[in-house]
Write an enzyme that holds these catalytic residues in place. Structure first.
Site, PDB file in Angstrom:
ATOM      1  N   LYS A 128       0.836  -1.199   0.000  1.00  0.00           N
ATOM      2  CA  LYS A 128       0.000   0.000   0.000  1.00  0.00           C
ATOM      3  C   LYS A 128       0.872   1.251   0.000  1.00  0.00           C
ATOM      4  O   LYS A 128       0.602   2.210  -0.725  1.00  0.00           O
ATOM      5  CB  LYS A 128      -0.946  -0.001   1.196  1.00  0.00           C
ATOM      6  N   LYS A 139      -6.234  -8.605 -13.982  1.00  0.00           N
ATOM      7  CA  LYS A 139      -7.192  -8.943 -12.917  1.00  0.00           C
ATOM      8  C   LYS A 139      -8.227  -7.817 -12.803  1.00  0.00           C
ATOM      9  O   LYS A 139      -7.852  -6.638 -12.817  1.00  0.00           O
ATOM     10  CB  LYS A 139      -6.417  -9.085 -11.599  1.00  0.00           C
ATOM     11  N   LYS A 144     -10.913  -2.506  -8.966  1.00  0.00           N
ATOM     12  CA  LYS A 144     -11.331  -1.106  -9.078  1.00  0.00           C
ATOM     13  C   LYS A 144     -10.135  -0.185  -9.281  1.00  0.00           C
ATOM     14  O   LYS A 144     -10.253   0.852  -9.913  1.00  0.00           O
ATOM     15  CB  LYS A 144     -12.206  -0.669  -7.911  1.00  0.00           C
TER      16      LYS A 144
END
Ligand code: ADP
Ligand code: TRP
Length: 319
Positions: free
Chosen positions: A111, A191, A194
């Site tokens: 992240k 894949k 979003k």
């Protein structure tokens, strides 16, 4: 067997979420003696820092889940933020969690690498997740591969706590990894996610879904050229909606050279047939229905959470 899982309210659900998470979870609910599903809205705060957007996402996700077939009689459905014991247990667990464990978390490093600010909340995200799981004595935690390490950390934290306080207060959970679940490809072949902007939304209107399907990326094979169904994203998605027999028939049509335009039309048709009952249920659900389910879920979840917290407080000397 007590199943528990959570989902973050952080954007519109898509077909990847449905086949990769929602559908397998529905199967788990059917098999479990008791199951808990919650909206991980406190976790969402690590990435969604816009009150209007978060409120909307919380409202949408509960209605989406109910429309997908989650039965509030069978599964206890609630919001994490409505049960303060989650954050209370998180604090106590954080005092037995080694820093090294948190620093090894792959998801944290990913992240931060992807530009999410490295807040303290992001670092202790797995401790909150451990509290979510341990509060309810969950034995089985169905998650995607990306969350496996977090469930393993919850195991480590529970073991550490039980060792330090010399009592088996916390139940050691097992991750249930959906190995058999295929990764659903997105409209560009990567894949579906979003964050790639390549999704087919589960509850989008027909126009939006049509635009996504008709815009799917293909190779340059022309009409009548034989096509390998296994290499086609359109086929991979279409297959998810069909029986084995119908999928085998469709595969033959690809080998016989179906034009991509027609393959997309076929996918759209099957998709709308598949989604129709979900969309119909979703249209009938109101904010009032969501409120009712969440209130009832909160009461049932709360009594379990309070029971565990009472024990934990006694064991650590805060009783
Ligand atoms: P996104 O990648 O769109 O941000 P999330 O990370 O919020 O999706 O995923 C929520 C759940 O849906 C996770 O359990 C994840 O494993 C599952 N999931 C997401 N995308 C896919 C996909 N393309 N194929 C299969 N499962 C998926
Ligand atoms: N972190 C999980 C995800 O992003 C959501 C989650 C929060 C969760 N708490 C949980 C999943 C506890 C399982 C158990 O997908």
């Amino acid at each position: 067997m007590r199943v528990l899982s959570g989902i973050q309210p952080s954007g519109q659900l898509h077909l990847g979420n449905y086949f990769g998470s929602i559908k397998p979870n529905l199967d788990h609910v059917a098999k479990a003696d008791q199951s808990f599903f919650f909206i991980a809205d406190l976790h969402a705060l690590t990435t969604v820092q816009d009150a209007v957007a978060l409120k909307q996402a919380r409202e949408d996700i509960i209605l989406d889940y109910l429309a997908c077939g989650f039965d509030p009689e069978k599964a206890i459905i609630f919001e994490q933020s409505q049960i303060p014991e989650h954050t209370e247990l998180m604090w106590i667990l954080s005092t037995v969690t080694p820093m090294g464990l948190l620093e090894r978390a792959v998801s944290y490093k990913d992240k931060v690498q992807n530009g999410i600010p490295a807040s303290a909340g992001l670092l202790i995200y797995p401790v909150l997740m451990a509290a979510d799981i341990l509060l309810y004595d969950a034995t089985h935690v169905p998650v995607g591969k990306d969350q496996k390490q977090h469930v393993e950390m919850a195991r480590d934290i529970a073991q550490k706590f039980n060792t330090i306080y010399k009592k088996d207060v916390l139940t050691i959970p097992e991750p249930v990894i959906r190995e058999d679940v295929a990764v659903v490809p997105g409209t560009d072949g990567r894949k579906m996610s979003k964050s790639y902007g390549n999704t087919i939304p589960l509850f989008g209107d027909e126009k939006v879904i049509k635009k996504a399907v008709m815009g799917m990326v293909t190779d340059s094979k022309g009409p009548n050229d034989p096509k390998d169904p296994e290499k086609s994203t359109i086929f991979h998605i279409n297959k998810l909606l069909l029986s084995d027999e119908s999928a085998a028939k469709l595969a033959e049509e690809y080998k016989a050279g179906i034009a991509y335009g027609d393959a997309k039309k076929r996918l759209l048709e099957d998709l709308m047939t598949f989604l129709k009952p979900l969309h119909e249920r979703r249209a009938k659900l109101t904010a009032k229905d969501a409120h009712k389910v969440l209130e009832a879920g909160k009461k049932r979840a709360e009594s379990v959470a309070r029971g565990t917290m009472a024990q934990v407080r006694v064991v650590v000397g805060l009783g």
